[in-house]
Design an enzyme around this catalytic site. Sequence first.
Site, PDB file in Angstrom:
ATOM      1  CG  ASP A  58      -0.340   0.165   2.527  1.00 32.22           C
ATOM      2  OD1 ASP A  58       0.860  -0.149   2.643  1.00 32.22           O
ATOM      3  OD2 ASP A  58      -1.023   0.597   3.461  1.00 32.22           O
TER       4      ASP A  58
ATOM      5  CE1 TYR B 233       7.664   3.791   1.092  1.00 33.51           C
ATOM      6  CE2 TYR B 233       7.408   5.077  -0.925  1.00 33.51           C
ATOM      7  CZ  TYR B 233       8.071   4.098  -0.202  1.00 33.51           C
ATOM      8  OH  TYR B 233       9.128   3.440  -0.757  1.00 33.51           O
TER       9      TYR B 233
ATOM     10  CG  PHE C  19       8.821  -0.143  -3.845  1.00 29.95           C
ATOM     11  CD1 PHE C  19       9.156  -0.582  -2.563  1.00 29.95           C
ATOM     12  CD2 PHE C  19       8.182  -1.025  -4.693  1.00 29.95           C
ATOM     13  CE1 PHE C  19       8.874  -1.882  -2.151  1.00 29.95           C
ATOM     14  CE2 PHE C  19       7.892  -2.328  -4.293  1.00 29.95           C
ATOM     15  CZ  PHE C  19       8.242  -2.750  -3.018  1.00 29.95           C
TER      16      PHE C  19
ATOM     17  CG  HIS D 175       9.367  -6.182   1.096  1.00 29.70           C
ATOM     18  ND1 HIS D 175       9.825  -4.978   1.581  1.00 29.70           N
ATOM     19  CD2 HIS D 175       8.244  -5.891   0.381  1.00 29.70           C
ATOM     20  CE1 HIS D 175       9.017  -4.010   1.186  1.00 29.70           C
ATOM     21  NE2 HIS D 175       8.050  -4.529   0.455  1.00 29.70           N
TER      22      HIS D 175
END
Length: 322
Positions: free
Chosen positions: A160, A162, A173, A282
Site C-alpha cells: 500500500d 507510503y 516504492f 522484500h
Amino acid sequence: MLTQFKNLYPRGSLISELIEIDRDLYIVKASVIVDGVILATAMAGCQTIESAEDLAKQRALELLNLKIPTKKIAESKTTNHLSRSTRSSNNLSSKNCLIKSESWHNLLAAEFKKDYFIKLLKFVESERQQYQVFPPQEAVFTALEITPIEKIKAVIIGQDPYHNTGQAHGLSFSVQKGVAIPASLKNIFQELARDLNITPPTHGNLTAWARQGVLLLNTVLTVRAHQANSHKNKGWETFTDAVINKVNLKLESVIFVLWGGYAKKKLKLIDTNRHTIIQSAHPSPLSARNGFFGSKPFSKINSVLREAGKPEIDWQLSMNHD
C-alpha cells in the site's frame, strides 16, 4: 457555500456516492447528513467523476439552503452534460476517464460498474471527508496513467502507499523529489548499485522507470495518513488483481517482480509459461538481508528483455528525470 454549511451545521457531513458509470458519463449522488439524518440529496452526471461529485454536492447544498427553487435544480440536471448523440464513442479523451489512460480505461470499464468498486469509491470519499488520505485524489491511478498496458515490460508489485505526508504519489516504492528516501527504497538503490554499479540516486522518484514500461503497482491504492494498511481489504485488492489479470492475459513475456510474501501471493494470477517471474525477499530493512540483497533483479530484468529483443530499462535516475 461549503464553509457556510459547516458554520451552520458543525456536525454535518456531505457524502457522495457513485451511482452509475458508462463509457463517458459518471452519475454521482450527494447527500447532506446532520446527526444521522439526510436533509438533502441531489444527483449530477458529468464526464469526470470529480466534476460530477462537485456538481452533485453543490446542488445538495443549494437544496438545503433553498438558494434556488427545487424545480430549477431538477431541470438543470442535464444542462452541463454533452448530449450522448453528439459524442463519439471512439473519441475518448483523457478528460473523460476515471483513469487517464484510454487503454486502461477501456480494459477496466467492467470493473468500474461492479458493486465492490462503487462501494470502494464511496469508502475512499468518506475517508477523505474525515481524514487525510494519501496519495492525493488526482494521483491514485498514476501507475496506470504513466504506464499504459501496451508499454508494459515489467511489473513491480508493492503493497500500500507510503502513509507519511508528502511521500505517496501513485507509484509503488516511489516518493516525490525533495522527500526523504524511505528505508525500503534505500535498500533498492543499494542493490541497484551492487547489481549494475549505478550510483544511488539522490531522490526517490521512480517516474523515469514507469515511463520506460515498468508498471509500479501497489495492490492497495490509498491509505489513511500515518496508518499503514488502513485501506486494506476495502476493495482495492480486487481491482488491482483485475489489473494483473489483464496484463497476464493481454500481453506476452512480461517480467513480474515479486518482492516479499505479500507480492508472491499474486503468483497464482500469472501464467508462468508465458511470463517471467523474479522473486526474492522484500527490500524492507526487516527482510532485505534474507534474500533481497544479492538477488540482482535489475540485471535479470534487462537480460530477459535483451533476449526477447526488447529495449532494456535505463535504471539510472538523474535529477533531470521526472
